[in-house]
Design a protein around this motif. Structure first.
Motif, short mmCIF file in Angstrom:
data_model
loop_
_atom_site.label_atom_id
_atom_site.label_comp_id
_atom_site.label_asym_id
_atom_site.label_seq_id
_atom_site.Cartn_x
_atom_site.Cartn_y
_atom_site.Cartn_z
N ASP A 162 0.81 -1.23 0.00
CA ASP A 162 0.00 0.00 0.00
C ASP A 162 0.84 1.27 0.00
OD1 ASP A 162 -2.46 -1.32 -0.07
OD2 ASP A 162 -2.51 -1.54 2.11
N ARG A 182 1.67 -0.73 15.20
CA ARG A 182 1.77 0.55 15.89
C ARG A 182 2.87 1.38 15.25
NH1 ARG A 182 -2.32 -0.82 18.03
NH2 ARG A 182 -2.85 -0.92 20.25
N PRO A 183 2.64 2.67 15.00
CA PRO A 183 1.35 3.36 15.10
C PRO A 183 0.41 2.93 13.97
CG PRO A 183 3.03 4.84 14.24
CD PRO A 183 3.74 3.58 14.61
N ARG A 184 -0.83 2.68 14.32
CA ARG A 184 -1.79 2.10 13.39
C ARG A 184 -2.04 2.95 12.16
NH1 ARG A 184 -4.41 -2.39 15.00
NH2 ARG A 184 -4.51 -2.90 17.22
N ARG A 185 -2.04 4.26 12.33
CA ARG A 185 -2.42 5.13 11.23
C ARG A 185 -1.25 5.64 10.41
NH1 ARG A 185 -7.47 8.78 13.65
NH2 ARG A 185 -8.73 6.99 14.33
N TRP A 186 -0.04 5.19 10.73
CA TRP A 186 1.10 5.64 9.94
C TRP A 186 1.16 4.85 8.64
CZ3 TRP A 186 6.32 3.80 8.84
CH2 TRP A 186 7.13 4.80 8.26
N ARG A 187 1.13 5.55 7.53
CA ARG A 187 1.12 4.91 6.21
C ARG A 187 2.42 5.13 5.46
NH1 ARG A 187 -2.04 2.52 8.40
NH2 ARG A 187 -4.26 2.23 7.98
#
Length: 255
Positions: A162, A182-187
């Motif tokens: 992704d 973790r961190p869950r929202r780091w893309r």
């Protein structure tokens, strides 16, 4: 390119060997060190191996797809080669340079045309600290791993994780987590190609990590450094209708 000296590199597939035989009869086959251009017959894997093998020669490479995947290859034809070479458009790419220090203290170096990946070796997730240009940007990433991708490699493993597809001429590279917990929202992040990315493995004995630069794997790493290798510039030749940059743009609109 008038009457070029040609070196032919072919995979073991029947299609590649058959095409190589025809091309050798028509155009000859000289050692790569004496060639003006290298013809690579196979898939993207064969192209990557060819680029790595002859990286220090600085010779342009024209690929023909005789394999299962041919994103970096032109269509395979055994006629009209000289005309195709005359019309071919060059694309220059630069590899990544990886330095990896292992648990034993040894330092390993390798280059990657697609990406450098850090991957967990066991059932437990990896814990990795990430610094960019000497500044800690992520104190602890808990994930299956993380990778740094070139524009040329951005449609490969990076895209499967992704990560963003990068325009070929853009002076950037992708930093992409692999199954981040973790961190869950780091893309991930898009970085300038001059960036120096450093990875420190946390809890390395309990959570061992390997580093992979294309075909080179280094096990049980403690520290990994990645930056663009300005000492090497690789030239790929493409038919005008194959335009690699256009293919990369199209990938962003595929359903």
């Amino acid at each position: 390119m008038s009457d070029p000296r040609i070196a032919i590199v072919a995979s073991t597939s029947e299609a590649a060997q058959r095409t190589a035989e025809v091309l050798r009869r028509c155009h000859g086959d000289v050692p790569a060190t004496e060639a003006d251009v290298i013809i690579a017959l196979g898939g993207d894997g064969l192209m990557l191996r060819t680029l790595h093998r002859y990286m220090n020669l600085g010779k342009p490479v024209f690929g023909m797809n005789c394999g299962s995947v041919g994103f970096l290859m032109n269509s395979a034809r055994d006629n009209g080669l000289l005309e195709r070479l005359d019309r071919a458009e060059p694309v220059t790419i630069k590899p990544l340079h990886m330095q990896a220090r292992t648990a034993s203290g040894s330092l390993r170096e390798a280059r990657a045309i697609n990406e450098v990946s850090l991957l967990r070796e066991t059932r437990q997730t990896a814990k990795i600290r990430i610094s960019v240009d000497g500044v800690v940007r992520l104190g602890e990433l808990t994930a299956d791993g993380v990778l740094v991708s070139t524009p040329a490699g951005s449609t490969s493993y990076n895209l499967s994780a992704d990560g963003p597809i990068l325009p070929l001429r853009a002076a950037i590279m992708a930093l992409t987590p692999i199954a981040a917990f973790r961190p869950r929202r780091w893309r991930g992040a898009v970085l300038h190609n001059s960036a120096h990315v450093e990875f420190e493995i946390l809890q390395a004995t309990k959570r061992p990590v390997s580093a992979v630069a294309d075909f080179t794997e280094v096990r049980d790493v403690r520290y990994v450094s990645v930056r663009e290798d300005n000492a090497h510039a690789l030239t790929l030749l493409f038919d005008p209708e194959h335009n690699l940059e256009e293919r990369i743009v199209k990938e962003q609109f595929e359903p």
